[in-house]
Design a protein around this motif. Structure first.
Motif, mmCIF file in Angstrom:
data_model
loop_
_atom_site.group_PDB
_atom_site.id
_atom_site.type_symbol
_atom_site.label_atom_id
_atom_site.label_comp_id
_atom_site.label_asym_id
_atom_site.label_seq_id
_atom_site.Cartn_x
_atom_site.Cartn_y
_atom_site.Cartn_z
ATOM 1 N N GLY A 1 0.848 -1.181 0.000
ATOM 2 C CA GLY A 1 0.000 0.000 0.000
ATOM 3 C C GLY A 1 0.883 1.231 0.000
ATOM 4 O O GLY A 1 2.005 1.202 0.524
ATOM 5 N N THR A 2 0.404 2.307 -0.621
ATOM 6 C CA THR A 2 1.185 3.550 -0.634
ATOM 7 C C THR A 2 0.327 4.686 -0.065
ATOM 8 O O THR A 2 -0.081 5.587 -0.794
ATOM 9 C CB THR A 2 1.639 3.909 -2.059
ATOM 10 O OG1 THR A 2 0.480 4.118 -2.876
ATOM 11 C CG2 THR A 2 2.491 2.807 -2.651
ATOM 12 N N PRO A 3 0.014 4.650 1.220
ATOM 13 C CA PRO A 3 -0.880 5.664 1.795
ATOM 14 C C PRO A 3 -0.314 7.073 1.622
ATOM 15 O O PRO A 3 0.814 7.358 2.021
ATOM 16 C CB PRO A 3 -0.964 5.266 3.270
ATOM 17 C CG PRO A 3 0.260 4.440 3.527
ATOM 18 C CD PRO A 3 0.541 3.727 2.244
ATOM 19 N N ARG A 4 -1.121 7.896 0.987
ATOM 20 C CA ARG A 4 -0.734 9.296 0.765
ATOM 21 C C ARG A 4 -1.830 10.183 1.343
ATOM 22 O O ARG A 4 -3.014 10.014 1.058
ATOM 23 C CB ARG A 4 -0.561 9.579 -0.729
ATOM 24 C CG ARG A 4 -0.327 11.038 -1.051
ATOM 25 C CD ARG A 4 0.053 11.247 -2.510
ATOM 26 N NE ARG A 4 -0.795 10.518 -3.426
ATOM 27 C CZ ARG A 4 -0.509 10.281 -4.712
ATOM 28 N NH1 ARG A 4 0.645 10.713 -5.198
ATOM 29 N NH2 ARG A 4 -1.339 9.613 -5.483
ATOM 30 N N ASN A 5 -1.420 11.114 2.178
ATOM 31 C CA ASN A 5 -2.355 12.046 2.804
ATOM 32 C C ASN A 5 -2.029 13.464 2.362
ATOM 33 O O ASN A 5 -0.867 13.889 2.404
ATOM 34 C CB ASN A 5 -2.283 11.950 4.330
ATOM 35 C CG ASN A 5 -2.857 10.650 4.856
ATOM 36 O OD1 ASN A 5 -4.062 10.488 4.994
ATOM 37 N ND2 ASN A 5 -1.965 9.689 5.139
ATOM 38 N N PHE A 6 -3.069 14.175 1.956
ATOM 39 C CA PHE A 6 -2.902 15.559 1.518
ATOM 40 C C PHE A 6 -3.930 16.421 2.234
ATOM 41 O O PHE A 6 -5.095 16.037 2.374
ATOM 42 C CB PHE A 6 -3.101 15.671 0.004
ATOM 43 C CG PHE A 6 -3.075 17.087 -0.511
ATOM 44 C CD1 PHE A 6 -1.874 17.740 -0.715
ATOM 45 C CD2 PHE A 6 -4.257 17.762 -0.794
ATOM 46 C CE1 PHE A 6 -1.847 19.054 -1.189
ATOM 47 C CE2 PHE A 6 -4.243 19.072 -1.261
ATOM 48 C CZ PHE A 6 -3.027 19.713 -1.469
ATOM 49 N N LYS A 7 -3.497 17.575 2.677
ATOM 50 C CA LYS A 7 -4.401 18.509 3.350
ATOM 51 C C LYS A 7 -4.099 19.915 2.867
ATOM 52 O O LYS A 7 -2.928 20.291 2.703
ATOM 53 C CB LYS A 7 -4.241 18.429 4.871
ATOM 54 C CG LYS A 7 -5.232 19.321 5.642
ATOM 55 C CD LYS A 7 -5.138 19.096 7.127
ATOM 56 C CE LYS A 7 -6.101 19.982 7.910
ATOM 57 N NZ LYS A 7 -7.508 19.763 7.545
ATOM 58 N N SER A 8 -5.165 20.665 2.626
ATOM 59 C CA SER A 8 -4.998 22.047 2.203
ATOM 60 C C SER A 8 -6.069 22.897 2.873
ATOM 61 O O SER A 8 -7.258 22.555 2.844
ATOM 62 C CB SER A 8 -5.121 22.163 0.677
ATOM 63 O OG SER A 8 -5.001 23.502 0.254
ATOM 64 N N ASP A 9 -5.643 23.996 3.504
ATOM 65 C CA ASP A 9 -6.552 24.964 4.128
ATOM 66 C C ASP A 9 -6.330 26.313 3.458
ATOM 67 O O ASP A 9 -5.182 26.759 3.308
ATOM 68 C CB ASP A 9 -6.293 25.075 5.625
ATOM 69 C CG ASP A 9 -6.645 23.794 6.363
ATOM 70 O OD1 ASP A 9 -7.773 23.304 6.184
ATOM 71 O OD2 ASP A 9 -5.786 23.271 7.095
#
Length: 841
Positions: free
Chosen positions: A461-469
């Motif tokens: 698995g290649t878990p990628r998390n992205f967050k933008s505010d």
């Protein structure tokens, strides 16, 4: 690209249209109904608006079966929208944002004045609209929020003064589509009106999934909207909209459209297509079987035939929206307050090898929330000076997660096969623990690191998390100087200040346990075969810009209005959600094959704002004593630091600023009452797009790179056109209406939608050019104007044209197995539907 060939292509069509108009001149007896739009935030006649705008009424959308933006493009030249495997494209005049959750759309979408800037929202179904207005070209003053290519303005139908209702049902035979619409509207008290709209739509789809033995894409859509309008006082009106929606899709209209024999040096692959490799591959060393791959035989269906091979994919979406619109009249001035609360949640699974072999999938989740507040002050018209001024605030938050998932041993075994025959080149050669692995005469096959590369990605698995505010604050003013009764000059200014924070991390995990895998040979294998690396990035950017616009209007006569506009627009920068590597040129795992070049991956993270300088001149004309209208616009736009999302050739997308591009062309639209009973409408767009600076474009399969930077190949796009750009596109509609008895009305309509050839792939692969085509849509109805019922027959794509809206390289087929191929999104073939509607008043 030049316009010479385009004009030549249209000589016959223009001649035929001219003859038709001339022959109809003496017969034209009617006067056209005025079309009112709010493109300038005032209710104005379409013929008085100094911008290239198309308006499609809610009635037309219901009659034509237009259920979302993707259907609308048929009736608006130079508007293109298509879904892809992991995103949505929407373009105007050849400009769009491409595929990346980090992007806000270059084509802004506004629903009752609230910005719907996320690409996912363009997939939401339409429901009970008064009209849709499509404004082409930069719209950075009144609409503002990044609308650098154009804007779509959706206006909901509002409660009326009388009780009314509508119930409609549509059934399409071939795809088993069922649509039910219900609208109830009218006064609830002396001062409060209400409107309830409900839509339920289900469809089995036009593709056959050979692997799962079902039709796809299966859609289940349901939307409920309640609108309340309160006339609080003679000067104060408030409208509250509450809406929830759910649109779920199982399967997609994707299939492999070509699959070429492998040119790999690995003998197990050489000369075999990707489908053949997946269908059955075996490698024996003496009496020992090292590799056996035996996938579902549906993978051999590797050509376009409306049949796909897939293990199943889905997109589940839930949306909610609350909009409060308050208008307060102070004398002849109007103050408007628009409050918007918007959000959605999305869960998706993409079978992103696009075959029935379980090679890999991509799971994704997205959650978005937004609050916005706009305040506008609109002055009365008719004075020497009039103006529109206001302020806008928006706060938004995006959380995005995705992961490549290797859930079977098909890809690991095939990588092991390649690793064996290439002497360990797919991983690392230094010896590792080989207990329990295959042996020949007691000697481990993976001794020296040969034949074990695939083992590293078992259950990967290649878990990628992205967050933008994001926080956006802007103020704008548009002032008009009525220089005389005939001439007006309008100056617009908008200043925008934005703060944006972004973070992205990617790691490698075991999908069975969820545990993060320790650093080791897995990093080398994933880098070599997936072009991905672990990373953890954060950023914050702030900045502002001033967007000006100058417009001159002149009434040449009572029937001709001329205008010219110059404007400068911006689209804010941000952060890339989908790159598989950091922007730094880092060496991946120094412990590699001693005779191999070091692995260096260069991805992307932060990108800068985009700028557009635009010139437009046009004319709005009324002809034949009000029986005809013809509008024309000529435009030229220069884009600098153009934001693009480019497929990395393996599994990821990298965002950057391409350099520069220019787009120019001519747009015509008009309508004419040919007789009392026969109406003709039409539109034509001629478009020329050229990249003037784009050195780091993606190479298509087999193309010789112009540059190699840090080991990555790039092809120079300077002088080339863009995806979706057709030399010409347009439509022509004829509607004939007549009374066949005292109460029965017959209405027959034919839409002819045409386009020149365009490239459906973002890497501009010459093999992926979609030929020019004409699609014909028909509608025949019989209605009782007294009783309120209508029965209609709808035929879409009557000539059964096969067209591809989007295509791209088959993931991993060429990069790992040396077998070039493509997948495509296939538009629906001919469909025939029955529609029954009942209205009461």
């Amino acid at each position: 690209m030049t316009l010479k060939r385009t004009i030549s292509d249209f000589r016959l069509s223009a001649l035929a249209a001219g003859l038709l108009l001339c022959s109809a001149h003496s017969q034209a007896a009617g006067v056209l109904e005025e079309v009112i739009v709010t493109a300038t935030l005032r209710a104005e006649s379409l013929q008085d608006v100094p911008v290239s705008v198309n308006a499609v009424s809610g009635d037309k959308m219901m009659e034509a079966g237009i259920s979302k933006v993707e259907d609308l493009q048929a009736y608006v030249p130079n508007l293109t929208m298509s879904e892809t495997g992991i995103g949505t494209n929407i373009y105007i005049r050849g400009i769009g944002s491409g595929i990346n959750p980090g992007f806000e759309q270059s084509v802004g979408m506004y629903f009752d004045g609230v910005s719907y800037g996320r690409a996912q929202l363009t997939r939401a179904p339409f429901l009970d609209l008064a009209r849709v207005e499509v404004l082409r070209g930069p719209q950075n003053i009144l609409f503002g929020k990044n609308s650098i290519a154009g804007a779509l303005s959706l206006i909901s139908a509002r409660p009326g003064q009388e009780f009314e209702g509508l119930a409609s049902a549509t059934y399409e035979v071939e795809t088993n589509e069922r649509v039910i619409d219900l609208v109830l509207s009218g006064p609830m008290t002396d001062t409060i009106g209400g409107r309830l709209a409900i839509r339920k739509r289900e469809i089995d789809g036009h593709m056959e999934n050979l692997t799962l033995n079902r039709d796809e894409p299966q859609r289940d859509e349901q939307t409920i909207r309640a609108m309340f309008e309160w006339d609080a006082t003679a000067n104060l009106t408030a409208a509250l909209k509450l809406e929830v929606g759910q649109f779920d899709v199982n399967g997609r209209q994707i299939e492999i459209i070509n699959d070429n024999p492998s040119n790999s040096s690995t003998s197990a692959f050489t000369g075999r297509t990707y489908g053949e490799i997946l269908d059955f591959t075996t490698i024996d060393v003496g009496p020992v079987n090292l590799v056996t791959v035996d996938a579902d035989s549906s993978v051999l269906n590797n050509y376009q035939d409306f049949k796909r091979s897939s293990n199943g994919d889905y997109s589940y979406n839930d949306t909610h929206n609350v909009t409060l619109n308050v208008d307060y009249a102070w004398g002849e001035h109007t103050f408007t307050f628009i409050t918007g609360i918007l959000g959605y949640e999305t869960s998706e699974l993409c079978d992103c090898d696009f075959t029935g072999a379980s090679v890999f999938s991509v799971a994704a989740e997205e959650e978005y929330s937004q609050f916005s507040q706009e305040i506008r002050w609109v002055s009365p018209v008719g004075e020497t000076f009039d103006f529109i001024a206001g302020a806008f605030y928006q706060q938004s938050s995006l959380d995005f997660f995705d992961s490549i998932r290797v859930e079977s041993d098909i890809l690991p075994q095939l990588l092991n096969a390649a690793d064996i025959q290439e002497g360990g080149a797919r991983g690392e050669r230094p010896p590792f623990d080989t207990q329990g692995g295959p042996t020949i005469n007691g000697v481990p096959v993976v001794a020296g690191g040969v034949g074990d590369a695939g083992d590293e990605i078992l259950n990967l698995g290649t878990p990628r998390n992205f967050k933008s505010d994001t926080m956006l604050l802007s103020g704008f003013v548009q002032a008009t100087w009525n220089m005389s009764d005939l001439t007006r000059a309008t100056l617009g200014l908008r200043y925008s200040y934005e703060e944006k924070e972004g973070a992205r991390s990617l790691n490698f995990s075991d999908i069975t346990t969820g545990e993060i895998r320790p650093e080791g040979e897995i990093d080398t294998v994933v880098a070599k075969n997936f072009s991905a690396e672990r990373h953890d990035l954060k950023g914050k950017r702030t900045g502002g810009n001033l967007a000006p616009s100058l417009n001159i209007q002149h009434d040449w006569s009572d029937d001709v209005m001329l205008y010219a506009t110059a404007s400068l627009g911006y689209k804010s920068g941000g952060y890339d959600a989908r790159s598989n590597a950091s922007p730094e040129a880092n060496v991946i795992r120094p412990l590699q094959n001693p005779d191999s070049a070091p692995i260096i991956l260069v991805g992307s993270f932060e990108y800068d704002e985009e700028q557009a300088t635009s010139l437009e001149a046009g004319a709005k004309t009324t002809l034949l004593d009000g029986a005809a209208e013809l509008n024309v616009a000529a435009f030229y736009t220069q884009y600098d630091d153009l934001q693009v999302s480019i497929f990395d050739g393996t599994l990821g997308f990298n965002v950057g600023n391409a350099g520069a591009a220019k787009t120019m062309g001519i747009e015509l639209d008009g309508r004419m009452a040919l007789t009392e009973n026969l109406m003709m409408t039409g539109a034509l767009a001629i478009l020329d797009f050229e990249f003037t600076d784009f050195a780091n474009g993606q190479c298509y399969q087999g193309q010789t790179p112009d540059y190699i930077v840090d080991g990555n190949p790039y092809c120079d796009y300077k002088g080339k056109t863009n995806q979706y750009v057709a030399d010409y596109s347009g439509n022509m509609t004829f509607v004939y209406t007549t009374m066949v008895s005292k109460d029965l009305e017959f209405r027959g309509g034919a839409d002819f939608v045409f386009t020149g050839a365009f490239n459906s792939s973002q890497n501009l692969d010459p093999s992926q050019e979609q030929d020019a085509y004409v699609k014909t849509n028909l509608r025949f109805s019989l209605s009782d104007v007294t009783a309120g019922w209508e029965a209609a027959l709808l035929v879409k794509n009557a000539t059964d044209e096969t067209t591809i809206s989007y295509s791209n390289d088959t993931p991993l087929a060429n990069s790992i197995f040396g077998a070039p191929g493509h997948y495509g999104f296939i538009d629906a073939p001919r469909t025939v539907a029955l529609q029954a509607t009942y209205r009461w008043y």
